[in-house]
Design a protein around this motif. Structure first.
Motif, mmCIF file in Angstrom:
data_model
loop_
_atom_site.group_PDB
_atom_site.id
_atom_site.type_symbol
_atom_site.label_atom_id
_atom_site.label_comp_id
_atom_site.label_asym_id
_atom_site.label_seq_id
_atom_site.Cartn_x
_atom_site.Cartn_y
_atom_site.Cartn_z
ATOM 1 N N SER A 1 14.795 6.348 7.523
ATOM 2 C CA SER A 1 14.916 7.783 7.278
ATOM 3 C C SER A 1 14.653 8.106 5.808
ATOM 4 C CB SER A 1 16.296 8.296 7.697
ATOM 5 O OG SER A 1 17.294 7.757 6.855
ATOM 6 N N GLY A 2 14.807 7.118 4.937
ATOM 7 C CA GLY A 2 14.558 7.318 3.509
ATOM 8 C C GLY A 2 13.136 7.042 3.071
ATOM 9 N N VAL A 3 12.324 6.468 3.960
ATOM 10 C CA VAL A 3 10.922 6.194 3.625
ATOM 11 C C VAL A 3 10.130 7.483 3.807
ATOM 12 C CG1 VAL A 3 8.869 4.847 4.224
ATOM 13 C CG2 VAL A 3 11.125 3.788 4.337
ATOM 14 N N LYS A 4 9.408 7.883 2.763
ATOM 15 C CA LYS A 4 8.673 9.149 2.779
ATOM 16 C C LYS A 4 7.181 8.922 2.574
ATOM 17 C CE LYS A 4 12.539 11.512 2.812
ATOM 18 N NZ LYS A 4 13.083 11.882 4.061
ATOM 19 N N ARG A 5 6.403 9.927 2.948
ATOM 20 C CA ARG A 5 4.970 9.892 2.673
ATOM 21 C C ARG A 5 4.756 9.770 1.167
ATOM 22 N NH1 ARG A 5 2.691 14.588 3.305
ATOM 23 N NH2 ARG A 5 0.610 13.751 3.395
ATOM 24 N N GLY A 6 3.828 8.925 0.784
ATOM 25 C CA GLY A 6 3.522 8.736 -0.627
ATOM 26 C C GLY A 6 4.205 7.524 -1.232
ATOM 27 N N ASP A 7 5.244 7.010 -0.590
ATOM 28 C CA ASP A 7 5.938 5.830 -1.110
ATOM 29 C C ASP A 7 4.995 4.630 -1.090
ATOM 30 O OD1 ASP A 7 8.230 7.346 -1.336
ATOM 31 O OD2 ASP A 7 9.309 6.350 0.295
ATOM 32 N N ILE A 8 5.094 3.809 -2.114
ATOM 33 C CA ILE A 8 4.357 2.551 -2.136
ATOM 34 C C ILE A 8 5.305 1.490 -1.607
ATOM 35 C CG2 ILE A 8 3.234 0.834 -3.602
ATOM 36 C CD1 ILE A 8 2.375 3.206 -5.385
ATOM 37 N N VAL A 9 4.828 0.751 -0.593
ATOM 38 C CA VAL A 9 5.689 -0.194 0.109
ATOM 39 C C VAL A 9 5.048 -1.568 0.188
ATOM 40 C CG1 VAL A 9 6.752 1.631 1.501
ATOM 41 C CG2 VAL A 9 4.795 0.389 2.401
ATOM 42 N N GLY A 10 5.904 -2.559 0.423
ATOM 43 C CA GLY A 10 5.474 -3.905 0.715
ATOM 44 C C GLY A 10 5.978 -4.264 2.095
ATOM 45 N N VAL B 1 -4.319 0.719 7.755
ATOM 46 C CA VAL B 1 -3.843 -0.113 8.851
ATOM 47 C C VAL B 1 -2.538 0.508 9.358
ATOM 48 C CG1 VAL B 1 -2.518 -1.748 7.460
ATOM 49 C CG2 VAL B 1 -3.473 -2.500 9.620
ATOM 50 N N GLN B 2 -2.326 0.417 10.659
ATOM 51 C CA GLN B 2 -1.107 0.967 11.245
ATOM 52 C C GLN B 2 0.043 -0.020 11.097
ATOM 53 O OE1 GLN B 2 -0.646 3.237 15.194
ATOM 54 N NE2 GLN B 2 -0.335 1.112 15.796
ATOM 55 N N VAL B 3 1.227 0.524 10.833
ATOM 56 C CA VAL B 3 2.446 -0.276 10.777
ATOM 57 C C VAL B 3 3.335 0.191 11.924
ATOM 58 C CG1 VAL B 3 4.480 -0.867 9.413
ATOM 59 C CG2 VAL B 3 2.286 -0.473 8.267
ATOM 60 N N MET B 4 3.711 -0.737 12.812
ATOM 61 C CA MET B 4 4.607 -0.427 13.930
ATOM 62 C C MET B 4 5.968 -1.025 13.616
ATOM 63 S SD MET B 4 2.553 -0.899 17.520
ATOM 64 C CE MET B 4 4.004 -0.648 18.525
ATOM 65 N N ALA B 5 6.857 -0.210 13.065
ATOM 66 C CA ALA B 5 8.197 -0.670 12.709
ATOM 67 C C ALA B 5 9.108 -0.547 13.922
ATOM 68 C CB ALA B 5 8.738 0.135 11.537
ATOM 69 N N ASP B 6 9.527 -1.686 14.436
ATOM 70 C CA ASP B 6 10.349 -1.751 15.647
ATOM 71 C C ASP B 6 11.691 -2.396 15.290
ATOM 72 O OD1 ASP B 6 11.450 -2.123 18.164
ATOM 73 O OD2 ASP B 6 9.594 -2.887 19.044
ATOM 74 N N ALA B 7 12.777 -1.746 15.660
ATOM 75 C CA ALA B 7 14.110 -2.267 15.341
ATOM 76 C C ALA B 7 14.344 -3.640 15.961
ATOM 77 C CB ALA B 7 15.189 -1.290 15.811
ATOM 78 N N ARG B 8 13.687 -3.941 17.070
ATOM 79 C CA ARG B 8 13.880 -5.223 17.749
ATOM 80 C C ARG B 8 13.312 -6.399 16.959
ATOM 81 N NH1 ARG B 8 11.229 -3.536 23.249
ATOM 82 N NH2 ARG B 8 9.886 -2.662 21.672
ATOM 83 N N ASP C 1 1.025 4.951 8.606
ATOM 84 C CA ASP C 1 -0.337 4.639 8.193
ATOM 85 C C ASP C 1 -0.243 4.110 6.769
ATOM 86 O OD1 ASP C 1 -1.340 5.543 10.592
ATOM 87 O OD2 ASP C 1 -1.923 7.509 9.823
ATOM 88 N N LEU C 2 -0.606 2.845 6.588
ATOM 89 C CA LEU C 2 -0.548 2.188 5.290
ATOM 90 C C LEU C 2 -1.964 2.129 4.721
ATOM 91 C CD1 LEU C 2 1.274 0.496 3.287
ATOM 92 C CD2 LEU C 2 0.364 -1.504 4.466
ATOM 93 N N TYR C 3 -2.159 2.748 3.563
ATOM 94 C CA TYR C 3 -3.467 2.775 2.921
ATOM 95 C C TYR C 3 -3.474 1.851 1.711
ATOM 96 C CZ TYR C 3 -5.391 6.650 5.598
ATOM 97 O OH TYR C 3 -5.895 7.424 6.612
ATOM 98 N N GLY D 1 0.824 -1.204 0.000
ATOM 99 C CA GLY D 1 0.000 0.000 0.000
ATOM 100 C C GLY D 1 0.854 1.249 0.000
ATOM 101 N N ARG D 2 0.188 2.386 0.173
ATOM 102 C CA ARG D 2 0.861 3.681 0.155
ATOM 103 C C ARG D 2 0.969 4.239 1.567
ATOM 104 N NH1 ARG D 2 1.806 7.494 -3.825
ATOM 105 N NH2 ARG D 2 0.517 6.365 -5.311
ATOM 106 N N ILE D 3 2.157 4.735 1.894
ATOM 107 C CA ILE D 3 2.395 5.381 3.186
ATOM 108 C C ILE D 3 1.814 6.796 3.116
ATOM 109 C CG2 ILE D 3 4.150 6.289 4.774
ATOM 110 C CD1 ILE D 3 4.030 3.234 4.751
ATOM 111 N N MET D 4 0.842 7.060 3.979
ATOM 112 C CA MET D 4 0.221 8.386 3.983
ATOM 113 C C MET D 4 0.573 9.202 5.224
ATOM 114 S SD MET D 4 -1.228 8.702 1.118
ATOM 115 C CE MET D 4 -2.290 10.115 1.295
ATOM 116 N N ASN D 5 1.162 8.564 6.210
ATOM 117 C CA ASN D 5 1.559 9.284 7.409
ATOM 118 C C ASN D 5 2.707 8.526 8.064
ATOM 119 O OD1 ASN D 5 1.578 11.170 9.413
ATOM 120 N ND2 ASN D 5 -0.350 10.568 10.350
#
Length: 160
Positions: free
Chosen positions: A107-116, A86-93, A78-80, A62-66
């Motif tokens: 740090s390189g992931v920006k709003r609007g990026d489409i991610v898997g 749906v919320q994504v909780m990215a935890d280094a652990r 926030d993955l749309y 989906g697309r990262i909107m926040n």
């Protein structure tokens, strides 16, 4: 404002050029999503607060909107997809990346990026349905600055 938008676009292009020069492909060929965002919500909405299904892995796209930062090792996205979030909780652990790689990558992931995202389904301690990623891939970087969401503002044209 137009200068700022143009500068953002040029900076994103430079970032892609750096990735390409380093041998990385900023546009991966494939990502197999196992479930859609609406399907994920429907399937896991009955989980209890703080519950995680550690033996289950789901892959979403989906697309990262926040993007919100809690610390250098915990980020919320926030993955749309298909009109729902749906919320994504990215935890280094729980990530497959090392701590320094984790910080650098996110740090390189920006709003609007489409991610898997491939990760564990669960609910946060506050009860929000989330995915806890182990694998996070940018499938298509957004080159243009995304507009902020407008909150119920009505514009009327006067004098017509």
């Amino acid at each position: 404002m137009c200068f700022l938008l143009q500068q953002y676009y040029e900076n994103r292009l430079k970032t892609l050029d750096v990735l390409k020069a380093g041998g990385a492909n900023p546009y991966p060929h494939k990502f197999l999503a196992s479930i859609s965002v609406p399907g994920y919500i429907e399937k896991y909405k009955g989980l209890n607060e703080g519950e995680k299904l550690a033996d289950v892995t789901e892959c979403l796209a989906g697309r990262i909107m926040n993007k919100r930062t809690s610390s250098s090792k915990l980020l919320f996205y926030d993955l749309y997809g298909d009109g729902v979030k749906v919320q994504v909780m990215a935890d280094a652990r729980t990530s497959e990346l090392e701590d320094t790689e984790f910080s650098s990558f996110h740090s390189g992931v920006k709003r609007g990026d489409i991610v898997g995202i491939c990760g564990i389904p669960g609910k946060s301690n506050r009860g929000e349905l989330s995915v806890f990623p182990r694998k996070f891939v940018v499938l298509s970087p957004c080159l243009h600055m995304m507009p902020r969401q407008v909150r119920s503002r009505i514009c009327l044209k006067v004098g017509s």
